[in-house]
Design a protein around this motif. Structure first.
Motif, PDB file in Angstrom:
ATOM      1  N   ASP A   1       0.956  -1.200   0.127  1.00  0.00           N
ATOM      2  CA  ASP A   1       0.156   0.045   0.077  1.00  0.00           C
ATOM      3  C   ASP A   1       0.840   1.129  -0.002  1.00  0.00           C
ATOM      4  OD1 ASP A   1      -2.654  -0.573  -0.038  1.00  0.00           O
ATOM      5  OD2 ASP A   1      -2.579  -1.516   2.028  1.00  0.00           O
ATOM      6  N   ALA A   2       0.796   2.331  -0.870  1.00  0.00           N
ATOM      7  CA  ALA A   2       1.431   3.138  -0.990  1.00  0.00           C
ATOM      8  C   ALA A   2       0.706   4.566  -0.664  1.00  0.00           C
ATOM      9  CB  ALA A   2       1.992   3.241  -2.450  1.00  0.00           C
ATOM     10  N   GLN A   3       1.299   5.514  -0.172  1.00  0.00           N
ATOM     11  CA  GLN A   3       0.841   6.907   0.257  1.00  0.00           C
ATOM     12  C   GLN A   3       0.179   7.428  -0.881  1.00  0.00           C
ATOM     13  OE1 GLN A   3       4.357   7.819   2.244  1.00  0.00           O
ATOM     14  NE2 GLN A   3       3.973   6.062   3.488  1.00  0.00           N
ATOM     15  N   SER A   4       1.102   7.679  -1.712  1.00  0.00           N
ATOM     16  CA  SER A   4       0.603   8.187  -3.057  1.00  0.00           C
ATOM     17  C   SER A   4       1.385   7.554  -4.392  1.00  0.00           C
ATOM     18  CB  SER A   4       1.447   9.741  -2.956  1.00  0.00           C
ATOM     19  OG  SER A   4       2.774   9.505  -2.903  1.00  0.00           O
ATOM     20  N   GLY A   5       0.978   8.120  -5.432  1.00  0.00           N
ATOM     21  CA  GLY A   5       1.464   7.687  -6.654  1.00  0.00           C
ATOM     22  C   GLY A   5       3.037   7.871  -6.572  1.00  0.00           C
ATOM     23  N   ALA A   6       3.384   9.220  -6.314  1.00  0.00           N
ATOM     24  CA  ALA A   6       4.907   9.401  -6.177  1.00  0.00           C
ATOM     25  C   ALA A   6       5.581   8.307  -5.352  1.00  0.00           C
ATOM     26  CB  ALA A   6       4.946  10.920  -5.937  1.00  0.00           C
ATOM     27  N   HIS A   7       4.963   8.011  -4.137  1.00  0.00           N
ATOM     28  CA  HIS A   7       5.773   7.374  -3.531  1.00  0.00           C
ATOM     29  C   HIS A   7       5.808   6.150  -3.873  1.00  0.00           C
ATOM     30  CE1 HIS A   7       5.160   4.372   0.105  1.00  0.00           C
ATOM     31  NE2 HIS A   7       6.483   4.795   0.262  1.00  0.00           N
ATOM     32  N   ALA A   8       4.761   5.332  -4.518  1.00  0.00           N
ATOM     33  CA  ALA A   8       4.866   4.282  -5.240  1.00  0.00           C
ATOM     34  C   ALA A   8       6.104   4.041  -6.161  1.00  0.00           C
ATOM     35  CB  ALA A   8       3.693   3.714  -5.895  1.00  0.00           C
ATOM     36  N   CYS A   9       6.128   5.261  -6.952  1.00  0.00           N
ATOM     37  CA  CYS A   9       7.199   5.114  -8.136  1.00  0.00           C
ATOM     38  C   CYS A   9       8.628   5.288  -7.340  1.00  0.00           C
ATOM     39  CB  CYS A   9       6.817   6.420  -8.820  1.00  0.00           C
ATOM     40  SG  CYS A   9       5.615   6.339  -9.928  1.00  0.00           S
ATOM     41  N   ARG A  10       8.509   6.032  -6.377  1.00  0.00           N
ATOM     42  CA  ARG A  10       9.899   6.099  -5.676  1.00  0.00           C
ATOM     43  C   ARG A  10      10.439   4.643  -5.117  1.00  0.00           C
ATOM     44  NH1 ARG A  10       8.432  10.544  -3.331  1.00  0.00           N
ATOM     45  NH2 ARG A  10       7.779   9.591  -1.141  1.00  0.00           N
ATOM     46  N   VAL A  11       9.311   3.814  -4.726  1.00  0.00           N
ATOM     47  CA  VAL A  11       9.919   2.655  -4.149  1.00  0.00           C
ATOM     48  C   VAL A  11      10.218   1.837  -5.376  1.00  0.00           C
ATOM     49  CG1 VAL A  11       9.063   0.557  -3.085  1.00  0.00           C
ATOM     50  CG2 VAL A  11       8.179   2.779  -2.017  1.00  0.00           C
ATOM     51  N   ALA A  12       9.574   1.920  -6.308  1.00  0.00           N
ATOM     52  CA  ALA A  12       9.894   1.056  -7.600  1.00  0.00           C
ATOM     53  C   ALA A  12      10.969   1.617  -8.391  1.00  0.00           C
ATOM     54  CB  ALA A  12       8.595   1.389  -8.658  1.00  0.00           C
ATOM     55  N   LEU A  13      11.545   2.911  -8.249  1.00  0.00           N
ATOM     56  CA  LEU A  13      12.677   3.053  -8.607  1.00  0.00           C
ATOM     57  C   LEU A  13      13.718   2.576  -7.959  1.00  0.00           C
ATOM     58  CD1 LEU A  13      11.983   6.560 -10.140  1.00  0.00           C
ATOM     59  CD2 LEU A  13      12.189   4.212 -11.420  1.00  0.00           C
ATOM     60  N   GLN A  14      13.584   2.442  -6.494  1.00  0.00           N
ATOM     61  CA  GLN A  14      14.554   1.946  -5.440  1.00  0.00           C
ATOM     62  C   GLN A  14      14.867   0.587  -5.908  1.00  0.00           C
ATOM     63  OE1 GLN A  14      12.527   3.688  -1.943  1.00  0.00           O
ATOM     64  NE2 GLN A  14      14.524   3.150  -0.875  1.00  0.00           N
ATOM     65  N   VAL A  15      13.632  -0.265  -6.204  1.00  0.00           N
ATOM     66  CA  VAL A  15      13.784  -1.565  -6.646  1.00  0.00           C
ATOM     67  C   VAL A  15      14.741  -1.770  -7.659  1.00  0.00           C
ATOM     68  CG1 VAL A  15      12.391  -3.609  -7.355  1.00  0.00           C
ATOM     69  CG2 VAL A  15      11.723  -2.208  -5.350  1.00  0.00           C
ATOM     70  N   ARG A  16      14.415  -0.768  -8.569  1.00  0.00           N
ATOM     71  CA  ARG A  16      15.041  -0.919 -10.126  1.00  0.00           C
ATOM     72  C   ARG A  16      16.583  -0.663  -9.702  1.00  0.00           C
ATOM     73  NH1 ARG A  16      16.359   3.847 -13.369  1.00  0.00           N
ATOM     74  NH2 ARG A  16      16.376   3.153 -15.573  1.00  0.00           N
ATOM     75  N   ALA A  17      17.150   0.384  -8.764  1.00  0.00           N
ATOM     76  CA  ALA A  17      18.408   0.495  -8.579  1.00  0.00           C
ATOM     77  C   ALA A  17      19.235  -0.719  -7.786  1.00  0.00           C
ATOM     78  CB  ALA A  17      18.924   1.620  -7.685  1.00  0.00           C
ATOM     79  N   THR A  18      18.525  -2.009  -7.482  1.00  0.00           N
ATOM     80  CA  THR A  18      19.124  -2.893  -6.879  1.00  0.00           C
ATOM     81  C   THR A  18      19.412  -4.101  -7.829  1.00  0.00           C
ATOM     82  OG1 THR A  18      17.089  -4.394  -6.610  1.00  0.00           O
ATOM     83  CG2 THR A  18      17.763  -2.548  -4.911  1.00  0.00           C
ATOM     84  N   ARG A  19      19.821  -5.158  -7.308  1.00  0.00           N
ATOM     85  CA  ARG A  19      20.265  -6.389  -8.230  1.00  0.00           C
ATOM     86  C   ARG A  19      19.095  -7.026  -8.536  1.00  0.00           C
ATOM     87  NH1 ARG A  19      22.343  -7.757  -3.342  1.00  0.00           N
ATOM     88  NH2 ARG A  19      21.296  -9.335  -2.283  1.00  0.00           N
ATOM     89  N   ALA A  20      17.837  -6.785  -7.949  1.00  0.00           N
ATOM     90  CA  ALA A  20      16.632  -7.586  -8.265  1.00  0.00           C
ATOM     91  C   ALA A  20      16.281  -7.274  -9.738  1.00  0.00           C
ATOM     92  CB  ALA A  20      15.714  -7.113  -7.122  1.00  0.00           C
ATOM     93  N   GLN A  21      15.918  -8.151 -10.139  1.00  0.00           N
ATOM     94  CA  GLN A  21      15.413  -8.005 -11.594  1.00  0.00           C
ATOM     95  C   GLN A  21      13.785  -8.435 -11.957  1.00  0.00           C
ATOM     96  OE1 GLN A  21      18.137  -9.666 -14.355  1.00  0.00           O
ATOM     97  NE2 GLN A  21      19.104  -7.688 -14.592  1.00  0.00           N
ATOM     98  N   PRO A  22      12.916  -7.773 -11.296  1.00  0.00           N
ATOM     99  CA  PRO A  22      11.667  -8.190 -11.515  1.00  0.00           C
ATOM    100  C   PRO A  22      10.880  -8.224 -12.913  1.00  0.00           C
ATOM    101  CG  PRO A  22      11.574  -6.270 -10.188  1.00  0.00           C
ATOM    102  CD  PRO A  22      13.180  -6.399 -10.963  1.00  0.00           C
ATOM    103  N   LEU A  23      10.000  -9.368 -13.006  1.00  0.00           N
ATOM    104  CA  LEU A  23       9.359  -9.433 -14.217  1.00  0.00           C
ATOM    105  C   LEU A  23       8.534  -8.254 -14.615  1.00  0.00           C
ATOM    106  CD1 LEU A  23       9.159 -11.506 -16.560  1.00  0.00           C
ATOM    107  CD2 LEU A  23       6.924 -12.187 -15.503  1.00  0.00           C
TER     108      LEU A  23
END
Ligand SMILES: Cc1cc2nc3c(=O)[nH]c(=O)nc-3n(C[C@H](O)[C@H](O)[C@H](O)COP(=O)(O)OP(=O)(O)OC[C@H]3O[C@@H](n4cnc5c(N)ncnc54)[C@H](O)[C@@H]3O)c2cc1C
Ligand SMILES: Cc1cc2nc3c(=O)[nH]c(=O)nc-3n(C[C@H](O)[C@H](O)[C@H](O)COP(=O)(O)OP(=O)(O)OC[C@H]3O[C@@H](n4cnc5c(N)ncnc54)[C@H](O)[C@@H]3O)c2cc1C
Ligand code: SF4
Ligand code: SF4
Lengths: 348, 475, 417
Positions: free
Chosen positions: A195-217
């Motif tokens: 659950d994200a507080q806002s769209g911007a927050h959701a995007c921020r989290v997603a971009l954080q994931v993108r910066a890690t070694r994880a490679q989500p589908l």
């Protein structure tokens, strides 16, 4: 023959059962001076499409079936009317993953998906559809069928015409068959959401994931009934998934396993089909989403932060795209004329 | 018209005197590319510095109706950059700037003459890399890579150049500037960037290229496995593909290649008692490298792999790869000239076709070495010969043809990365019908109605003539 | 004379035209011209030999433009012996060249001076005079060191702390005149590493500049004299001493003397023997037991102004394949003060007397190196070839960088005091 509703009017579509029948129909249309609209199931046509009385709709719905699938090769070749669901079933049995992943795959034909240039949310990992169309056979306005590309994962012989047909929305001819590159079927596949507080927050989290070694589908942020969620799909070897789950929880402790599957998502994607959509540079997505969610007229929102694409319903219009340059426009016209000299094909 | 002193003067005004090479000793070295037996001295060589200069030169050449051959580093192996009679070669040797790196959004914009490896170095400090890695990457240009839609060992995982080009600035044959450089999620209009990539310099000259960059993986591990026969190495490759194993590269070198490499400056420490060496690369997170290793190792063992070595430190890995990347040149120790075939076969037929190519060559008394991108089914039989011996050259070309035919009969293709150029022109009809070729000719003429860009490459003349006759209005 | 003999045709056939050498070549990088690349030059040579082109002025110009840095050799997988080919062609061209008499005189005086100790000294004085009047600046010549530095070394310098070995050291032609302090430092470091150092009283010049510039006859004479001079420096048992060389250009040339005696097997054997016992200073010091002896004395804190950067002289890395040893020694001498320099194996443009013959090209080659130096943040640049040292100094002055240039021997000498 079958009927089809476009722009509020009932139209008759011709349904060839084979490439030969298709060629004959096209030759006849050409002789009769009719324009042709190529469709699959016709579930995703342009809303502003205007058909004239004499225009002929040809659907590839009945040209279906798999032509070649060698599990040891990693390529599938099928008739254009083959449903995505059928393709997926076949290749999964052979241990392969089919991309793009789209909602309502029983309705989607291979030809239609290619013509629409539709990449799924799994584009995050596997890249856009145009990278995976290895070869096509296409019928022109005289019914002559020509081939480009091939059934090999690597091949640079001749011009890359499959890329021209991908996304051309039928305006360059009728796709008869196509070959797609496949990917290994992941051993484990699961979804996570928070659950994200806002769209911007959701995007921020997603971009954080993108910066890690994880490679989500895939990663999708959505606003449904004023609630923001971020969905992350993981796929791969069990040990890799475990590692990636740890990464997700390290970024936010509120990530939880998605038991319910992707049903919400599918519903929303369907609702948002053909709605406003806009892409930008990944670093700008947060800002773009923030603007959209601040607009009281915005309804539903669906965001692919990794691909930097937003879809929404509501009053806020898509910013005007700058028109193509004169050079590009003129060149496109000449290319269209080269491939469809009689100007027979409509953009569906 | 053609190249005359007025034109040369006008070009000098646009490009400066260093940008126009008209003296014979400066033109002669441009007479061939990596396909050394095809030769033609260009009338002029132009070296523009940027898009504007290129466009100015192309406008003048358009008015003078002069044929143009684009050229990067001239490492191409299919004669793509071989000059044409009476034509002008435009080289990108002075367009060597990396214009912009957007680390956040992971793309870079470079001039076409930037060397592939230099682009790699430029993005290193951002933790990013440019995936396509032709074995010639220390010398070949990004523009040339676009021209040929080049591949490389890691294209097994990452795909050829075309999957990594986000935008282009193209100067059209008429000298107009087509700016498609803005990276976009999906192309606006037809995918002209995709069409241009791999068009072998026949649609225009790319002056700027926007490429996608990828984050450097956490772990990269290079493996070297030895086999007692080339067959076994090929079978192991087919097994890996069939088992959906996911290394990022699968390369094979045969014994002759190993010997040549070990005698060169690029000694990689490949043991010379093996019949074949397989190079693999695994990359990703620690967890995924381990998981992949667990799948791959037993598959290799089944085919009798031995002497497995793994390296993670970049210096060690570089050494293992250096041998592979220099293999072609190292083969030059065996004979004055080398002919590299480039054909693709379905990966399940790898062994049979590698065998077949060897048989074809030995049947003609030719020496063949195999060093190839096995994972993609992309064969590179290397035949050593001496171009001063016309009879031997004839046998080489015959062998090349036979090998290509064999690959096509097995469902393969004429080229996986080097392009068609001059070399495989006559083989195009084996793979495509005259109607197929006619469409390509018409697309080419949409860009270049006079066929002045790199004429005589890729598309057999006959096919083009037929197109003309079929063109609307002509009948 | 037929054009075929201008070219070492057999060697040119080793080139498969792959182009992998292009981007390593400084003259290609600045011009973008194929004819100014290694592959292009080989192609031209082959074309001359095969009669496709005339060896005209344009051809000669491309041959002269080459720095002979041999970077191309290091990257060539086919093992093309480019340096030897180019020396052959330059020699053959020089023989038939119709230079104006003034240029011929200037060359013969120039190359003659190098062979004569007295003449070298007089020239250095004159040059210093010219420098005083600003003339040297005008022609872009490097600055000459203070008078006090120009001293010849004693012929015998005993080892410090017990003799481990006796060695011969190459004093050289220009080195004592221009960089006397480097020669002293070299001898001192060798002494501290346990070596008794002997200088040949009769030897002046090895002839490397002659060979690189087509003066083949003089080069052969000088090589013969060099071989003879160092055969006379022997230990008690009459075995010739190892020869230590601190100038990369001379070292690489001496190690390849054999090429000069293709038709004289006995001289070739003697040349091979000398090559076998010739070492670059760093190569020798990296060997035991000298290494341990020197290491005991090194103190990373004493030394020049850090951080340091190492520039591989072309004739060390490409010519002799020596890369690791100087870095290791430098590291030991300066500790963690060593910073990376981009493209360290790329030529600085000095290239023997190239910087004097073609000042503009030499500057163009140097420019990117100066930028790399600036970016590295180093305050002391370390190298080990006199030409490179002077080239860098001139470039640094022009670019107004606050960087000093030292020979590896100087750094080792300071750190081992
Ligand atoms: C949530 C969602 C979002 C979507 N977003 C986008 C989007 O952003 N952009 C986009 O372009 N599409 C989008 N689509 C459309 C969709 O992905 C495809 O259009 C659809 O999957 C194709 O279905 P179909 O087979 O019924 O083709 P149809 O709906 O019949 O046709 C789709 C298009 O393809 C052409 N076509 C169909 N078959 C052929 C053929 N054999 N040969 C040549 N042309 C043919 C038609 O003329 C038409 O232009 C979206 C769909 C969904 C559900
Ligand atoms: C040792 C060796 C190893 C090789 N290994 C590989 C490999 O692993 N994978 C691989 O794919 N290839 C390989 N090659 C082939 C070659 O290096 C590639 O094709 C490379 O992309 C060519 O680049 P280039 O800059 O040398 O281009 P060139 O050879 O100069 O030109 C290639 C083609 O592109 C066109 N072109 C060049 N620049 C432009 C431009 N700016 N705009 C439009 N067209 C242009 C030319 O007209 C020509 O048709 C190898 C070659 C060698 C010698
Ligand atoms: S790398 Fe060697 S073989 Fe290749 S072109 Fe250069 S000199 Fe010739
Ligand atoms: S020696 Fe140096 S300058 Fe001469 S061709 Fe080789 S790399 Fe270029």
């Amino acid at each position: 023959m079958s009927t089809l509703h476009t722009a509020g009017r009932e139209r008759v579509a011709l349904l060839p059962r084979s490439a030969e029948e298709l060629s004959e129909l096209l030759a006849r249309c050409r002789a009769e001076g009719r324009r042709v609209l190529a469709i699959g199931t016709g579930c995703a046509l342009r809303e502003d499409l205007l058909l004239q009385e004499r225009d002929q709709i040809i659907s590839t719905e009945r040209m279906r079936g798999i032509i070649e699938y060698e599990p040891a090769e990693g390529v599938v070749t099928a008739w254009s009317g083959t449903r995505l669901s059928e393709l997926r079933k076949t290749v999964e049995a052979g241990g392969h993953l089919l991309t793009p992943a789209l909602p309502l795959e029983t309705e989607r034909t291979l030809g239609g998906v290619i013509a629409a240039g539709a990449s799924g949310s799994d584009r995050l990992r596997h890249g856009p559809l145009r990278n995976h169309v290895l070869g096509v056979r296409v019928a022109d306005g005289e019914g002559i069928i020509t081939r480009s590309g091939g059934r090999l994962v690597k091949n640079v012989t001749g011009y890359d015409l499959p890329r021209l047909h991908t996304g051309a929305r039928g305006s360059l001819g009728v796709i008869v068959e196509a070959s797609l590159r496949l990917f290994p079927l992941p051993a484990v596949r699961n979804g996570w959401w928070l659950d994200a507080q806002s769209g911007a927050h959701a995007c921020r989290v997603a971009l954080q994931v993108r910066a890690t070694r994880a490679q989500p589908l895939s990663m999708t942020a959505l606003r449904l009934d004023n609630r923001w969620q971020l969905h992350v799909e993981l796929a791969g070897h069990a040990a890799v998934i475990e590692d990636e789950e740890r990464i997700l929880r390290g970024i936010s402790s509120s990530f939880q396993a998605n038991e319910a599957g992707r049903t919400d998502l599918e519903q929303l994607m369907l609702r948002l089909r053909n709605q406003h959509h806009l892409s930008c540079q990944p670093a700008r997505i947060e800002e773009l989403v923030a603007q959209l969610e601040a607009d009281p007229t915005t309804g539903d929102l669906l965001v692919d932060p990794g691909i930097a694409t937003v879809r929404w319903t509501g009053a806020r219009p898509v910013p005007e795209v700058p028109p193509l340059s004169g050079v590009q426009r003129a060149l496109e016209q000449r290319i269209r004329k080269a491939i469809d000299p009689h100007g027979m094909f409509l953009r569906g | 018209m053609g190249v005359d002193s007025t034109l040369v003067e006008a070009l000098r005004r646009e490009l400066g005197s260093d940008g126009v090479l008209d003296r014979r000793s400066q033109r002669v070295p441009y007479e061939c590319d990596g396909l050394a037996f095809a030769r033609q001295v260009p009338e002029l060589v132009l070296l523009p510095r940027d898009t504007q200069q290129t466009a100015a030169a192309m406008r003048l050449l358009h008015e003078a109706r002069v044929a143009i051959v684009p050229r990067g580093a001239g490492t191409g192996l299919s004669g793509g950059a071989t000059p044409v009679e009476g034509g002008v070669t435009i080289g990108t040797g002075r367009m060597r700037s990396v214009l912009h790196i957007d680390a956040l959004n992971r793309w870079a914009r470079v001039q076409a003459g930037v060397v592939n490896a230099d682009l790699g170095h430029a993005c290193e400090s951002h933790g990013l890399f440019y995936a396509p890695d032709p074995s010639s990457q220390k010398a070949c240009t990004v523009g040339g890579n676009v021209g040929e839609n080049s591949g490389g060992p890691h294209c097994f995982r990452y795909g050829n150049t075309s999957q990594h080009v986000l935008g282009l600035v193209i100067v059209t044959p008429q000298g107009e500037i087509l700016d498609l450089s803005e990276p976009q999620v999906d192309p606006q209009g037809l995918d002209l960037v995709g069409l241009f990539t791999g068009s072998e310099g026949m649609l225009g000259i790319a002056t700027e290229i926007t490429v996608r960059l990828l984050p450097v993986p956490e772990v990269v591990e290079t493996w070297v496995a030895l086999f007692r026969s080339l067959d076994a190495a090929c079978d192991a490759t087919s097994d890996l593909i069939a088992a959906r194993a996911e290394p990022s590269a699968i390369e094979i070198l045969d014994k002759l290649t190993i010997e040549a490499v070990e005698q060169s400056v690029l000694r990689a420490g490949y043991p010379q008692d093996a019949e074949a060496v397989m190079l693999l690369e695994l990359e990703g997170s620690e967890a995924s490298v381990q998981a992949n290793a667990a799948v791959i190792e037993p598959l290799l063992a089944v085919r009798g792999a031995f002497g497995l070595r793994r390296a993670r430190a970049s210096a060690d890995r570089a050494r293992l790869w250096a041998g592979r990347k220099g293999a072609y040149g190292a083969m030059g120790r065996i004979a004055p000239d080398l002919y590299v075939c480039d054909a693709v076969v379905p990966r399940r037929h790898l062994r049979a076709l590698v065998r077949r190519t060897t048989e074809i060559c030995s049947g003609k008394g030719l020496r063949i070495a195999n060093v190839f991108h096995a994972g993609d089914g992309n064969l590179h039989p290397n035949i050593s010969y001496d171009r001063r011996n016309p009879e031997e050259l004839r046998r080489v070309l015959e062998a090349g043809d036979e090998m290509m035919r064999a690959c096509i009969e097995a469902g393969g293709s004429l080229s996986g990365e080097h392009g068609i150029g001059l070399e495989k022109l006559s083989a195009m009809p084996w793979m495509f019908s005259s109607e197929d070729l006619a469409v390509m000719c018409r697309v080419r003429e949409a860009w270049d109605p006079e066929c002045r860009m790199n004429p005589g490459k890729l598309l057999p003349i006959r096919a083009c003539m037929e197109t003309r006759m079929r063109a609307p209005g002509a009948t | 004379m037929d054009n075929h003999s201008l070219v070492d045709y057999a060697k040119s056939l080793d080139c498969v035209h792959c182009g992998l050498c292009l981007n390593s070549c400084p003259t290609y990088r600045i011009t973008g011209r194929e004819s100014s690349s290694p592959r292009g030059r080989i192609h031209l040579m082959r074309s001359v030999a095969e009669g496709a082109i005339e060896p005209d002025d344009d051809f000669a110009e491309e041959m002269d433009f080459c720095l002979l840095c041999r970077n191309c050799e290091s990257v060539c997988p086919s093992g093309v012996r480019y340096g030897a080919m180019m020396e052959h062609t330059r020699g053959a061209l020089e023989e038939r060249r119709q230079r104006p008499w003034t240029a011929r005189l200037a060359r013969s005086i120039g190359f003659g001076i190098l062979r004569d100790r007295m003449a070298l000294r007089v020239t250095a004085r004159l040059a210093r005079l010219a420098e005083g009047t600003g003339l040297a600046r005008l022609v872009g010549a490097p600055a000459l060191p203070r008078h006090a530095e120009r001293v010849l070394l004693p012929t015998h310098m005993p080892a410090e702390g017990g003799e481990l070995a006796r060695v011969a050291m190459l004093e050289g032609c220009v080195m004592p005149e221009l960089l006397g302090h480097v020669q002293r430092a070299t001898a001192q470091v060798l002494q501290r590493a346990g070596c008794t150092v002997q200088i040949s009283p009769m030897h002046v010049c090895c002839g490397s500049l002659h060979a690189h510039n087509g003066e083949v006859k003089a080069a052969c004479e000088l090589a013969r004299a060099t071989i003879e001079a160092y055969e006379r420096l022997t230990d008690e048992r009459g075995n010739p001493l190892p020869l230590i060389i601190n100038s990369a250009g001379c070292g690489s040339h001496i190690k390849e003397f054999e090429h000069l005696f293709a038709d004289d097997e006995t001289m070739a054997v003697r040349a091979r023997a000398l090559s076998g016992r010739s070492f670059d200073l760093s190569q020798f010091l990296a060997r035991e037991p000298f290494r341990s002896r020197l290491m005991q004395r090194l103190n990373p804190k004493a030394s020049h102004q850090g951080p340091y950067a190492w520039d591989d002289p072309c004739h060390l890395c490409h010519g002799q394949g020596v890369r690791r040893e100087p870095r290791e020694l430098l590291q030991a001498a300066v500790g963690d003060g060593l910073v990376p320099l981009a493209d360290p194996e790329s030529c600085c443009g000095s290239a023997g007397i190239y910087s004097l013959l073609r000042p503009r090209d030499s500057q163009a080659v140097l420019q990117p190196r100066i930028e790399a130096l600036r970016a590295s943040g180093a305050r002391t640049l370390v190298t080990s070839n006199p030409g490179c040292q002077m080239q860098w100094e001139a470039g640094i002055r022009t670019a107004q960088l606050d960087v000093s240039v030292s020979h590896l021997a100087e750094v080792l000498e300071r750190a081992s005091r």
